[in-house]
Motif scaffolding. Sequence first.
Motif, mmCIF file in Angstrom:
data_model
loop_
_atom_site.group_PDB
_atom_site.id
_atom_site.type_symbol
_atom_site.label_atom_id
_atom_site.label_comp_id
_atom_site.label_asym_id
_atom_site.label_seq_id
_atom_site.Cartn_x
_atom_site.Cartn_y
_atom_site.Cartn_z
ATOM 1 N N GLU A 148 27.985 -33.645 34.102
ATOM 2 C CA GLU A 148 27.318 -34.653 35.306
ATOM 3 C C GLU A 148 28.424 -35.124 36.038
ATOM 4 O O GLU A 148 29.213 -35.686 35.392
ATOM 5 C CB GLU A 148 26.220 -35.452 34.586
ATOM 6 N N ARG A 162 27.392 -37.918 43.162
ATOM 7 C CA ARG A 162 26.538 -36.787 43.525
ATOM 8 C C ARG A 162 25.933 -36.872 44.902
ATOM 9 O O ARG A 162 25.311 -38.052 45.247
ATOM 10 C CB ARG A 162 25.350 -36.658 42.465
ATOM 11 N N GLN A 202 17.079 -31.210 24.587
ATOM 12 C CA GLN A 202 15.976 -30.694 25.204
ATOM 13 C C GLN A 202 14.694 -30.305 24.287
ATOM 14 O O GLN A 202 15.248 -29.753 23.331
ATOM 15 C CB GLN A 202 16.243 -29.600 26.300
ATOM 16 N N ARG A 231 15.353 -38.936 27.649
ATOM 17 C CA ARG A 231 14.834 -39.494 28.654
ATOM 18 C C ARG A 231 13.391 -39.807 28.156
ATOM 19 O O ARG A 231 12.779 -40.803 28.813
ATOM 20 C CB ARG A 231 14.487 -38.402 29.901
ATOM 21 N N PHE A 259 22.951 -33.994 25.884
ATOM 22 C CA PHE A 259 21.453 -34.691 25.400
ATOM 23 C C PHE A 259 20.737 -33.498 24.929
ATOM 24 O O PHE A 259 21.288 -32.402 24.617
ATOM 25 C CB PHE A 259 20.862 -34.778 26.984
ATOM 26 N N ARG A 295 25.927 -30.882 29.975
ATOM 27 C CA ARG A 295 25.914 -30.881 31.536
ATOM 28 C C ARG A 295 27.176 -31.709 32.012
ATOM 29 O O ARG A 295 27.119 -32.734 31.367
ATOM 30 C CB ARG A 295 24.628 -30.920 32.245
ATOM 31 N N SER A 297 9.722 -28.362 30.147
ATOM 32 C CA SER A 297 11.162 -28.668 29.555
ATOM 33 C C SER A 297 11.308 -30.201 29.597
ATOM 34 O O SER A 297 11.077 -30.725 30.683
ATOM 35 C CB SER A 297 12.432 -28.167 30.606
ATOM 36 N N GLU A 357 12.088 -38.047 37.386
ATOM 37 C CA GLU A 357 11.653 -37.022 36.562
ATOM 38 C C GLU A 357 12.217 -37.396 35.233
ATOM 39 O O GLU A 357 13.419 -37.444 34.887
ATOM 40 C CB GLU A 357 12.450 -35.653 37.324
ATOM 41 N N PHE A 358 11.365 -36.858 34.279
ATOM 42 C CA PHE A 358 12.025 -36.783 32.886
ATOM 43 C C PHE A 358 11.277 -35.427 32.084
ATOM 44 O O PHE A 358 11.543 -35.201 31.031
ATOM 45 C CB PHE A 358 11.624 -38.030 31.948
ATOM 46 N N GLU A 359 10.347 -34.920 32.803
ATOM 47 C CA GLU A 359 9.988 -33.749 32.246
ATOM 48 C C GLU A 359 9.629 -32.612 33.495
ATOM 49 O O GLU A 359 9.109 -32.841 34.700
ATOM 50 C CB GLU A 359 8.682 -33.769 31.357
ATOM 51 N N PHE A 419 19.634 -42.012 30.792
ATOM 52 C CA PHE A 419 18.652 -41.201 31.445
ATOM 53 C C PHE A 419 19.764 -39.991 31.934
ATOM 54 O O PHE A 419 19.018 -38.721 31.829
ATOM 55 C CB PHE A 419 18.456 -42.049 32.831
ATOM 56 N N ARG A 420 20.795 -40.176 32.187
ATOM 57 C CA ARG A 420 21.556 -39.217 32.807
ATOM 58 C C ARG A 420 22.995 -38.979 31.779
ATOM 59 O O ARG A 420 24.098 -39.694 32.092
ATOM 60 C CB ARG A 420 21.975 -39.130 34.231
ATOM 61 N N SER A 421 22.934 -38.199 30.962
ATOM 62 C CA SER A 421 24.150 -38.110 30.045
ATOM 63 C C SER A 421 24.766 -36.786 30.142
ATOM 64 O O SER A 421 24.442 -35.849 30.933
ATOM 65 C CB SER A 421 23.951 -38.658 28.775
ATOM 66 N N HIS A 453 7.867 -25.595 35.133
ATOM 67 C CA HIS A 453 8.483 -24.410 35.994
ATOM 68 C C HIS A 453 7.983 -23.203 35.717
ATOM 69 O O HIS A 453 7.695 -22.765 34.749
ATOM 70 C CB HIS A 453 10.096 -24.341 35.887
ATOM 71 N N GLY A 456 13.303 -33.725 28.342
ATOM 72 C CA GLY A 456 14.539 -34.301 27.411
ATOM 73 C C GLY A 456 14.195 -35.344 26.256
ATOM 74 O O GLY A 456 13.498 -36.049 26.743
#
Length: 434
Positions: free
Chosen positions: A180, A97, A195, A309, A193, A178, A304, A262-264, A188-190, A267, A306
């Motif tokens: 990713e 990324r 939400q 996370r 996941f 997603r 929001s 970030e974990f939350e 952490f990033r899968s 918005h 995860g």
Amino acid sequence: MDAMERLTALCANRGFVYPSSEIYGGINGFWDYGPLGVEMRNNVKAAWWQRMVRERDDVVGLDTSIIANPETWVASGHVDSFHDPMVDCRLCKKRFRADQIDTADRCTAAKDHQHDLTEPRQFNLMMRTSIGATEDSSSLAYLRGETCQSIFLDFRRVMQSARKRPPFGIAQIGKAFRNEINPRNFIFRSREFEQMELEFFCLESEAMDWYEHFREVRFQWQVDMGLDREKLRWHEHGPEERAHYARVAHDIEFEFPFGWNEFEGIHYRGDHDLSAHTAHSGKDMAYTDPDTKERFVPHVVETSVGVDRTMLALLCNALVEDEIAGEKRTVMRLAPAIAPIKSAVLPLSKKLAEPAGRIARDLSRRFNVDLDTAGSIGRRYRRQDEIGTPYCITYDFESEEDQKVTVRDRDTTAQERISTDQLAGYLSERLLGY
Ligand code: ATP
């Protein structure tokens, strides 16, 4: 071993979380939660639901399907705009990324270890699938990229059936997917996941007050889950960082062993979603206030977070090594509400397994209890410390005589003699609530 390696090994060995389909070499970005992991996950979700739905009279819950009509994702902007910038290394062929290249990552094919990167291309994160027997454009569907879109689709029906009117919110916990580019940092990033999301519908003029309210509510919840305050901080999104739907956005960040992340997200989505679905579906999502007769499209404040996370933050935060009476131990200082096993009953000798078992069965009507009969008492304490069990109950030969057991506190290792008929009350006082 660094902190993440230690945690990953413990999680796999003790049955918290490990790679999915491991016997086939796993699959990048997918994880399985074992017997302890699923208990802890359920506790995290229950604590969120308790605070965000049950304790509030202005929020109701929902559970919608993972796959929705694909027009949903055209209207929401995800088909056109849910992109991450992707670059490839021409030498080692690795893919990254563009905004997250790790400076520690070095090219294995170049002499100077520098990647030779392509220009960034936009890569859509929506996970595609096809529905039914034919595979053409009419069968295309998406696994949801966020749980909230169905909340917007169901907004009118929920409002009417639950007899709510703005300001009110709809909450949902569920899987999201997603594609990713580069799943990493354990869970952490899968790519799959879960939400926990709240969409709160209100008047535009009140939206920023609700926004501030939910910032406070969510930060406090994280603290109540046991996360150290000094490992939490706010990050406000600049205009270039904000998602396509967000007008104002703040992240709660946690200091993971691999850095602040970030974990939350909180918005302010404006009326983006309801207006987009009105325009795209032709179904009017506006609301008429029965008192003022004012007709308006509600504005939305979203929280929001995860599940995965949150689990990772809680595990990283809780796992420590300390020394008790000159002896090193590993201990998982999870808040009792989150700990997978609340109490372990340990008969001092196998001969005492039967009466100890009766105590465990009795307690298991209220708590998740483990009956652990194998190994020396010291080893059993260590095993329970490592998985975060707040209280160990030892049943010894004297217990037969005085109907008392020894209760040991995980964090202090202090021991107290408690009579068996007071045990459930003693534990309830210390374990329930958060
Ligand atoms: P990132 O910038 O890290 O990709 P995001 O800003 O796209 O995340 P949101 O769309 O705001 O994330 O999603 C809300 C929450 O969902 C995140 O705070 C995170 O806890 C969780 N989440 C998002 N993507 C993932 C993922 N790939 N794996 C695990 N959790 C995720």
